[in-house]
Design a protein around this motif. Structure first.
Motif, PDB file in Angstrom:
ATOM      1  N   ILE A 113      77.385  66.805  78.799  1.00  0.00           N
ATOM      2  CA  ILE A 113      76.092  66.170  79.055  1.00  0.00           C
ATOM      3  C   ILE A 113      76.259  64.658  79.047  1.00  0.00           C
ATOM      4  O   ILE A 113      75.831  63.965  79.974  1.00  0.00           O
ATOM      5  CB  ILE A 113      75.026  66.623  78.038  1.00  0.00           C
ATOM      6  N   ALA A 114      76.886  64.121  77.996  1.00  0.00           N
ATOM      7  CA  ALA A 114      77.091  62.670  77.898  1.00  0.00           C
ATOM      8  C   ALA A 114      77.885  62.156  79.095  1.00  0.00           C
ATOM      9  O   ALA A 114      77.527  61.143  79.704  1.00  0.00           O
ATOM     10  CB  ALA A 114      77.806  62.324  76.592  1.00  0.00           C
ATOM     11  N   SER A 115      78.937  62.851  79.456  1.00  0.00           N
ATOM     12  CA  SER A 115      79.783  62.420  80.567  1.00  0.00           C
ATOM     13  C   SER A 115      79.050  62.490  81.897  1.00  0.00           C
ATOM     14  O   SER A 115      79.196  61.606  82.734  1.00  0.00           O
ATOM     15  CB  SER A 115      81.043  63.286  80.633  1.00  0.00           C
ATOM     16  N   SER A 116      78.258  63.523  82.097  1.00  0.00           N
ATOM     17  CA  SER A 116      77.554  63.645  83.370  1.00  0.00           C
ATOM     18  C   SER A 116      76.497  62.567  83.525  1.00  0.00           C
ATOM     19  O   SER A 116      76.287  62.051  84.621  1.00  0.00           O
ATOM     20  CB  SER A 116      76.936  65.035  83.528  1.00  0.00           C
ATOM     21  N   VAL A 117      75.847  62.194  82.435  1.00  0.00           N
ATOM     22  CA  VAL A 117      74.832  61.131  82.504  1.00  0.00           C
ATOM     23  C   VAL A 117      75.485  59.803  82.899  1.00  0.00           C
ATOM     24  O   VAL A 117      74.920  59.033  83.673  1.00  0.00           O
ATOM     25  CB  VAL A 117      74.083  61.003  81.155  1.00  0.00           C
ATOM     26  N   VAL A 118      76.685  59.557  82.429  1.00  0.00           N
ATOM     27  CA  VAL A 118      77.386  58.317  82.735  1.00  0.00           C
ATOM     28  C   VAL A 118      77.981  58.343  84.148  1.00  0.00           C
ATOM     29  O   VAL A 118      77.874  57.367  84.882  1.00  0.00           O
ATOM     30  CB  VAL A 118      78.507  58.042  81.710  1.00  0.00           C
ATOM     31  N   HIS A 119      78.597  59.437  84.534  1.00  0.00           N
ATOM     32  CA  HIS A 119      79.407  59.463  85.757  1.00  0.00           C
ATOM     33  C   HIS A 119      78.735  60.059  86.987  1.00  0.00           C
ATOM     34  O   HIS A 119      79.172  59.777  88.102  1.00  0.00           O
ATOM     35  CB  HIS A 119      80.722  60.184  85.491  1.00  0.00           C
ATOM     36  N   ASN A 120      77.714  60.870  86.813  1.00  0.00           N
ATOM     37  CA  ASN A 120      77.050  61.483  87.961  1.00  0.00           C
ATOM     38  C   ASN A 120      75.992  60.510  88.484  1.00  0.00           C
ATOM     39  O   ASN A 120      74.894  60.420  87.944  1.00  0.00           O
ATOM     40  CB  ASN A 120      76.416  62.820  87.574  1.00  0.00           C
ATOM     41  N   LYS A 121      76.324  59.813  89.529  1.00  0.00           N
ATOM     42  CA  LYS A 121      75.427  58.780  90.076  1.00  0.00           C
ATOM     43  C   LYS A 121      74.204  59.375  90.763  1.00  0.00           C
ATOM     44  O   LYS A 121      73.247  58.659  91.039  1.00  0.00           O
ATOM     45  CB  LYS A 121      76.187  57.865  91.053  1.00  0.00           C
ATOM     46  N   THR A 122      74.214  60.672  91.050  1.00  0.00           N
ATOM     47  CA  THR A 122      73.073  61.304  91.716  1.00  0.00           C
ATOM     48  C   THR A 122      72.289  62.213  90.769  1.00  0.00           C
ATOM     49  O   THR A 122      71.505  63.048  91.221  1.00  0.00           O
ATOM     50  CB  THR A 122      73.538  62.115  92.944  1.00  0.00           C
ATOM     51  N   ILE A 123      72.485  62.048  89.481  1.00  0.00           N
ATOM     52  CA  ILE A 123      71.789  62.896  88.507  1.00  0.00           C
ATOM     53  C   ILE A 123      70.276  62.723  88.665  1.00  0.00           C
ATOM     54  O   ILE A 123      69.787  61.605  88.848  1.00  0.00           O
ATOM     55  CB  ILE A 123      72.264  62.602  87.072  1.00  0.00           C
ATOM     56  N   THR A 124      69.565  63.817  88.619  1.00  0.00           N
ATOM     57  CA  THR A 124      68.121  63.768  88.832  1.00  0.00           C
ATOM     58  C   THR A 124      67.368  63.628  87.505  1.00  0.00           C
ATOM     59  O   THR A 124      67.895  63.966  86.439  1.00  0.00           O
ATOM     60  CB  THR A 124      67.621  65.045  89.538  1.00  0.00           C
ATOM     61  N   ASP A 132      64.929  65.481  86.675  1.00  0.00           N
ATOM     62  CA  ASP A 132      64.734  66.842  86.181  1.00  0.00           C
ATOM     63  C   ASP A 132      65.921  67.283  85.330  1.00  0.00           C
ATOM     64  O   ASP A 132      65.743  67.915  84.286  1.00  0.00           O
ATOM     65  CB  ASP A 132      64.545  67.824  87.349  1.00  0.00           C
ATOM     66  N   THR A 133      67.130  66.943  85.773  1.00  0.00           N
ATOM     67  CA  THR A 133      68.321  67.290  84.995  1.00  0.00           C
ATOM     68  C   THR A 133      68.318  66.556  83.662  1.00  0.00           C
ATOM     69  O   THR A 133      68.613  67.146  82.619  1.00  0.00           O
ATOM     70  CB  THR A 133      69.605  66.962  85.792  1.00  0.00           C
ATOM     71  N   LEU A 134      67.972  65.276  83.675  1.00  0.00           N
ATOM     72  CA  LEU A 134      67.904  64.515  82.427  1.00  0.00           C
ATOM     73  C   LEU A 134      66.862  65.105  81.479  1.00  0.00           C
ATOM     74  O   LEU A 134      67.094  65.210  80.271  1.00  0.00           O
ATOM     75  CB  LEU A 134      67.598  63.048  82.713  1.00  0.00           C
ATOM     76  N   ASP A 135      65.714  65.497  82.030  1.00  0.00           N
ATOM     77  CA  ASP A 135      64.684  66.129  81.201  1.00  0.00           C
ATOM     78  C   ASP A 135      65.177  67.457  80.629  1.00  0.00           C
ATOM     79  O   ASP A 135      64.899  67.787  79.470  1.00  0.00           O
ATOM     80  CB  ASP A 135      63.398  66.335  82.000  1.00  0.00           C
ATOM     81  N   ASP A 136      65.941  68.218  81.437  1.00  0.00           N
ATOM     82  CA  ASP A 136      66.540  69.461  80.941  1.00  0.00           C
ATOM     83  C   ASP A 136      67.509  69.171  79.803  1.00  0.00           C
ATOM     84  O   ASP A 136      67.535  69.888  78.799  1.00  0.00           O
ATOM     85  CB  ASP A 136      67.275  70.201  82.057  1.00  0.00           C
ATOM     86  N   GLU A 161      73.465  58.378  75.535  1.00  0.00           N
ATOM     87  CA  GLU A 161      73.792  58.141  76.945  1.00  0.00           C
ATOM     88  C   GLU A 161      72.570  58.356  77.838  1.00  0.00           C
ATOM     89  O   GLU A 161      72.361  57.608  78.790  1.00  0.00           O
ATOM     90  CB  GLU A 161      74.963  59.018  77.391  1.00  0.00           C
ATOM     91  N   ILE A 162      71.755  59.342  77.522  1.00  0.00           N
ATOM     92  CA  ILE A 162      70.517  59.544  78.279  1.00  0.00           C
ATOM     93  C   ILE A 162      69.619  58.328  78.114  1.00  0.00           C
ATOM     94  O   ILE A 162      69.037  57.833  79.082  1.00  0.00           O
ATOM     95  CB  ILE A 162      69.799  60.835  77.830  1.00  0.00           C
TER      96      ILE A 162
END
Length: 186
Positions: A83-94, A96-100, A126-127
């Motif tokens: 989760i922490a890594s995806s928030v930092v590295h996924n530039k297209t994170i939505t 909705d995903t952050l809320d999840d 990170e969020i």
């Protein structure tokens, strides 16, 4: 006596550390990832596998949903590290995903194991660094955890709030950073 019994955990750890550098993320299977994570016996190897191999897979989010309920300490830590890594590295994170992810943190933040609690705090921080909207959401969740009366949730909240409450926007940076850092003080 098999090789694991004769070599001990340290050798297994070093072997798996080096393995993730040589796996091709395009062809590694979910079964191979599952085997690797089962041998993890330390937080640093867990984070290394997640940040340098698993997060690069298109389907890494499947591991988050499978491992967040695990009783295996490092599988659970891996879910929050991803989760922490995806928030930092996924530039297209939505959003909705952050809320999840915030919901997952709220739901599964009662772990008694220190290595899992630290990963949950890391994911929450990170969020909160994404922008001021998510900083506010992360702070609100941290206060909710703090007021829960659960000692593990309270620890996560206090740890996360130390950084979340100091975040500032700096020109040229896409994410918020701590006002305690050199760049944040300038």
């Amino acid at each position: 006596m098999n090789w694991r019994e004769s070599c001990g955990i340290l050798v297994i750890t070093k072997q798996n550390y080096w393995r993730c550098w040589f796996f091709d993320k395009k062809i590694i299977s979910h079964d191979e990832i599952k085997k690797l994570i089962c041998d993890v016996q330390s937080w640093d190897l867990c984070d290394h596998l997640c940040k340098n191999l698993i997060i690069k897979l298109k389907s890494y989010d499947e591991f988050i949903s499978n491992w967040m309920t695990s009783t295996h300490i490092y599988k659970k830590r891996a879910a929050f590290t991803l989760i922490a890594s995806s928030v930092v590295h996924n530039k297209t994170i939505t959003n909705d995903t952050l809320d999840d992810y915030l919901h997952i943190i709220q739901e599964y933040s009662d772990s008694e194991h220190e290595h899992v609690r630290k990963a949950i705090s890391w994911a929450l921080r990170e969020i909160g660094k994404k922008d001021f909207t998510y900083n506010e959401k992360a702070i609100l969740l941290a206060h909710e955890l703090k007021e829960s009366g659960n000692k593990n949730k309270m620890w996560i909240a206090k740890d996360a709030l130390k950084e979340l409450e100091t975040l500032v926007k700096v020109e040229g940076r896409g994410r918020l950073i701590s006002s305690n850092s050199k760049m944040g003080r300038e």
